[in-house]
Scaffold this motif. Structure first.
Motif, PDB file in Angstrom:
ATOM      1  N   GLU A 255       0.812  -1.219   0.000  1.00  0.00           N
ATOM      2  CA  GLU A 255       0.000   0.000   0.000  1.00  0.00           C
ATOM      3  C   GLU A 255       0.844   1.266   0.000  1.00  0.00           C
ATOM      4  N   ASP A 256       2.033   1.232   0.587  1.00  0.00           N
ATOM      5  CA  ASP A 256       2.839   2.452   0.683  1.00  0.00           C
ATOM      6  C   ASP A 256       3.897   2.547  -0.416  1.00  0.00           C
ATOM      7  N   THR A 257       3.784   1.708  -1.448  1.00  0.00           N
ATOM      8  CA  THR A 257       4.834   1.606  -2.463  1.00  0.00           C
ATOM      9  C   THR A 257       5.162   2.942  -3.115  1.00  0.00           C
ATOM     10  N   VAL A 258       4.154   3.677  -3.565  1.00  0.00           N
ATOM     11  CA  VAL A 258       4.403   4.893  -4.347  1.00  0.00           C
ATOM     12  C   VAL A 258       5.060   5.973  -3.488  1.00  0.00           C
ATOM     13  N   ASP A 259       4.487   6.252  -2.331  1.00  0.00           N
ATOM     14  CA  ASP A 259       5.056   7.286  -1.464  1.00  0.00           C
ATOM     15  C   ASP A 259       6.443   6.885  -0.970  1.00  0.00           C
ATOM     16  N   TRP A 260       6.605   5.614  -0.644  1.00  0.00           N
ATOM     17  CA  TRP A 260       7.908   5.121  -0.188  1.00  0.00           C
ATOM     18  C   TRP A 260       8.969   5.277  -1.276  1.00  0.00           C
ATOM     19  N   ALA A 261       8.629   4.900  -2.499  1.00  0.00           N
ATOM     20  CA  ALA A 261       9.596   5.005  -3.597  1.00  0.00           C
ATOM     21  C   ALA A 261      10.025   6.453  -3.806  1.00  0.00           C
ATOM     22  N   ALA A 262       9.090   7.388  -3.672  1.00  0.00           N
ATOM     23  CA  ALA A 262       9.435   8.804  -3.834  1.00  0.00           C
ATOM     24  C   ALA A 262      10.430   9.245  -2.764  1.00  0.00           C
ATOM     25  N   ILE A 263      10.264   8.757  -1.545  1.00  0.00           N
ATOM     26  CA  ILE A 263      11.198   9.100  -0.462  1.00  0.00           C
ATOM     27  C   ILE A 263      12.594   8.571  -0.775  1.00  0.00           C
ATOM     28  N   ILE A 264      12.676   7.342  -1.274  1.00  0.00           N
ATOM     29  CA  ILE A 264      13.985   6.751  -1.570  1.00  0.00           C
ATOM     30  C   ILE A 264      14.654   7.482  -2.736  1.00  0.00           C
ATOM     31  N   ILE A 265      13.892   7.800  -3.771  1.00  0.00           N
ATOM     32  CA  ILE A 265      14.477   8.532  -4.900  1.00  0.00           C
ATOM     33  C   ILE A 265      14.948   9.913  -4.456  1.00  0.00           C
ATOM     34  N   ASP A 266      14.188  10.564  -3.590  1.00  0.00           N
ATOM     35  CA  ASP A 266      14.635  11.855  -3.060  1.00  0.00           C
ATOM     36  C   ASP A 266      15.957  11.702  -2.303  1.00  0.00           C
ATOM     37  N   ALA A 267      16.063  10.638  -1.513  1.00  0.00           N
ATOM     38  CA  ALA A 267      17.294  10.417  -0.757  1.00  0.00           C
ATOM     39  C   ALA A 267      18.479  10.137  -1.674  1.00  0.00           C
ATOM     40  N   LEU A 268      18.201   9.572  -2.849  1.00  0.00           N
ATOM     41  CA  LEU A 268      19.266   9.243  -3.799  1.00  0.00           C
ATOM     42  C   LEU A 268      19.658  10.421  -4.696  1.00  0.00           C
ATOM     43  N   GLN A 269      18.944  11.521  -4.634  1.00  0.00           N
ATOM     44  CA  GLN A 269      19.201  12.611  -5.569  1.00  0.00           C
ATOM     45  C   GLN A 269      20.655  13.093  -5.560  1.00  0.00           C
ATOM     46  N   PRO A 270      21.310  13.260  -4.409  1.00  0.00           N
ATOM     47  CA  PRO A 270      22.721  13.666  -4.464  1.00  0.00           C
ATOM     48  C   PRO A 270      23.595  12.672  -5.224  1.00  0.00           C
ATOM     49  N   ALA A 271      23.301  11.377  -5.080  1.00  0.00           N
ATOM     50  CA  ALA A 271      24.064  10.374  -5.824  1.00  0.00           C
ATOM     51  C   ALA A 271      23.728  10.432  -7.307  1.00  0.00           C
ATOM     52  N   ILE A 272      22.446  10.525  -7.629  1.00  0.00           N
ATOM     53  CA  ILE A 272      22.022  10.578  -9.027  1.00  0.00           C
ATOM     54  C   ILE A 272      22.620  11.792  -9.732  1.00  0.00           C
ATOM     55  N   SER A 273      22.712  12.906  -9.015  1.00  0.00           N
ATOM     56  CA  SER A 273      23.193  14.144  -9.634  1.00  0.00           C
ATOM     57  C   SER A 273      24.650  14.060 -10.063  1.00  0.00           C
ATOM     58  N   THR A 274      25.406  13.096  -9.535  1.00  0.00           N
ATOM     59  CA  THR A 274      26.818  12.970  -9.911  1.00  0.00           C
ATOM     60  C   THR A 274      27.019  12.154 -11.179  1.00  0.00           C
ATOM     61  N   LEU A 275      26.008  11.421 -11.623  1.00  0.00           N
ATOM     62  CA  LEU A 275      26.212  10.441 -12.689  1.00  0.00           C
ATOM     63  C   LEU A 275      26.457  11.070 -14.049  1.00  0.00           C
ATOM     64  N   SER A 276      25.997  12.289 -14.248  1.00  0.00           N
ATOM     65  CA  SER A 276      26.183  12.920 -15.555  1.00  0.00           C
ATOM     66  C   SER A 276      27.620  13.343 -15.790  1.00  0.00           C
ATOM     67  N   ALA A 277      28.431  13.378 -14.731  1.00  0.00           N
ATOM     68  CA  ALA A 277      29.830  13.787 -14.869  1.00  0.00           C
ATOM     69  C   ALA A 277      30.660  12.635 -15.422  1.00  0.00           C
ATOM     70  N   THR A 278      31.544  12.944 -16.346  1.00  0.00           N
ATOM     71  CA  THR A 278      32.475  11.951 -16.876  1.00  0.00           C
ATOM     72  C   THR A 278      33.718  11.971 -15.999  1.00  0.00           C
ATOM     73  N   ILE A 279      33.732  11.089 -15.023  1.00  0.00           N
ATOM     74  CA  ILE A 279      34.822  11.062 -14.053  1.00  0.00           C
ATOM     75  C   ILE A 279      35.980  10.272 -14.640  1.00  0.00           C
ATOM     76  N   ASP A 280      37.171  10.822 -14.584  1.00  0.00           N
ATOM     77  CA  ASP A 280      38.342  10.099 -15.059  1.00  0.00           C
ATOM     78  C   ASP A 280      39.512  10.454 -14.158  1.00  0.00           C
ATOM     79  N   GLY A 281      40.592   9.722 -14.324  1.00  0.00           N
ATOM     80  CA  GLY A 281      41.776  10.034 -13.543  1.00  0.00           C
ATOM     81  C   GLY A 281      41.939   9.189 -12.302  1.00  0.00           C
ATOM     82  N   ILE A 282      40.956   8.298 -12.012  1.00  0.00           N
ATOM     83  CA  ILE A 282      41.102   7.347 -10.922  1.00  0.00           C
ATOM     84  C   ILE A 282      40.809   5.966 -11.469  1.00  0.00           C
ATOM     85  N   SER A 283      41.282   4.954 -10.810  1.00  0.00           N
ATOM     86  CA  SER A 283      41.085   3.596 -11.301  1.00  0.00           C
ATOM     87  C   SER A 283      40.154   2.840 -10.379  1.00  0.00           C
ATOM     88  N   TRP A 284      39.576   1.749 -10.899  1.00  0.00           N
ATOM     89  CA  TRP A 284      38.681   0.926 -10.088  1.00  0.00           C
ATOM     90  C   TRP A 284      39.415   0.371  -8.872  1.00  0.00           C
TER      91      TRP A 284
END
Length: 291
Positions: free
Chosen positions: A261-290
């Motif tokens: 029953e709480d799936t939709v509201d819960w998912a929105a909370i988790i996506i909001d919490a992930l926004q700082p992580a998501i916002s970094t993905l568009s950057a092409t990070i280089d110069g470090i190795s796995w």
């Protein structure tokens, strides 16, 4: 409207059914060939063909129906789609155009999936603005423990990061909200043309888990969370964990809600919490190795 129909049907096919060459975007690759009959519309680009209505002469076949029903038991790769396509599944403009060209849909006997369709529409409506330019791909017949949306990072980011959001279950857990934030581990490729995106995602993962300012480390409120190869529970609703790369699994975040029953509201909370992580993905990070 043919382009709109192609894009809508493209969203219905499982991400794993995308051809091994060509893009993942819903726009046609090359010329779009269209064939209409009084009972069907067939669309084909350089990657694959769709048919909606009567017939089976296409890679991916969708039954035009008045009700949301399970057409077959799956899992089948392409062929007749597991769920029917109804007027409620398309935009009002596309709905009118389809009715004008292939007629009003009829009721089909079968197990109703109306509630699932409704839930998935609500999830997308709630989350789409939080994930601009991400592409949405339905998954209902690929894995035995889930159904929902695979949401893929924008193609321009050169990334294989995806978010799965929908319902999940197993032998011990009934269906409830399920969300994954994941990428392919280094070297695990479905297609040869994914090598560069996979390499960059490895670097992005290092940055996300960095013990000084990594976005997932900040989410954990523990700069050392990724040092041990075990799940790290977050202070978020439901059962939400970070999975460090040392676990050797695809997800970096794995979450289940408390109930269906709480799936939709819960998912929105988790996506909001992930926004700082998501916002970094568009950057092409280089110069470090796995390593």
């Amino acid at each position: 409207m043919e382009l709109d129909l192609f894009a809508r049907l493209w969203e219905e096919i499982d991400f794993d059914d995308h051809p091994l060459s060509g893009g993942h975007q819903p726009e046609p690759d090359g010329e779009l060939n269209v064939k209409m009959t009084p009972n069907s519309i067939r669309l084909e680009d350089a990657r694959l063909s769709f048919l909606i209505g009567e017939g089976s002469d296409a890679d991916s076949v969708h039954r035009w129906a008045a009700n949301d029903v399970r057409i077959n038991d799956g899992p089948e790769r392409l062929g007749v789609h597991r769920w029917s396509m109804t007027p409620q599944s398309v935009s009002p403009e596309l709905r009118q155009w389809l009715i004008q060209n292939i007629g009003n849909p009829e009721m089909i006997e079968g197990e109703s999936v109306e509630n699932y369709r409704r839930l998935l529409r609500r999830l997308r409506s709630q989350l789409e603005s939080k994930l601009p330019n991400w592409t949405w791909h339905l998954e209902v017949d690929n894995k035995a423990d889930r159904m929902g949306w695979y949401v893929r990072a924008p193609e321009s980011w050169c990334s294989l990061f995806t978010i799965f959001v929908g319902l999940g279950w197993d032998a011990q857990i009934p269906a409830r909200g399920f969300l994954l934030f994941e990428r392919a581990p280094p070297g695990e490729l479905d297609r040869p043309d994914e090598a560069e995106a996979n390499r960059l995602d490895g670097l992005r993962t290092v940055a996300l888990c960095n013990g000084h300012r990594g976005a997932l480390s900040l989410l954990a409120k523990n700069m050392e969370w990724a040092l041990e190869p075990q799940p790290y529970k977050l202070e978020l609703p439901g059962d939400v964990e970070l999975w460090p790369p040392s676990m050797g699994r695809w997800p970096l975040l794995h979450g289940r809600s408390n109930s269906i029953e709480d799936t939709v509201d819960w998912a929105a909370i988790i996506i909001d919490a992930l926004q700082p992580a998501i916002s970094t993905l568009s950057a092409t990070i280089d110069g470090i190795s796995w390593q």
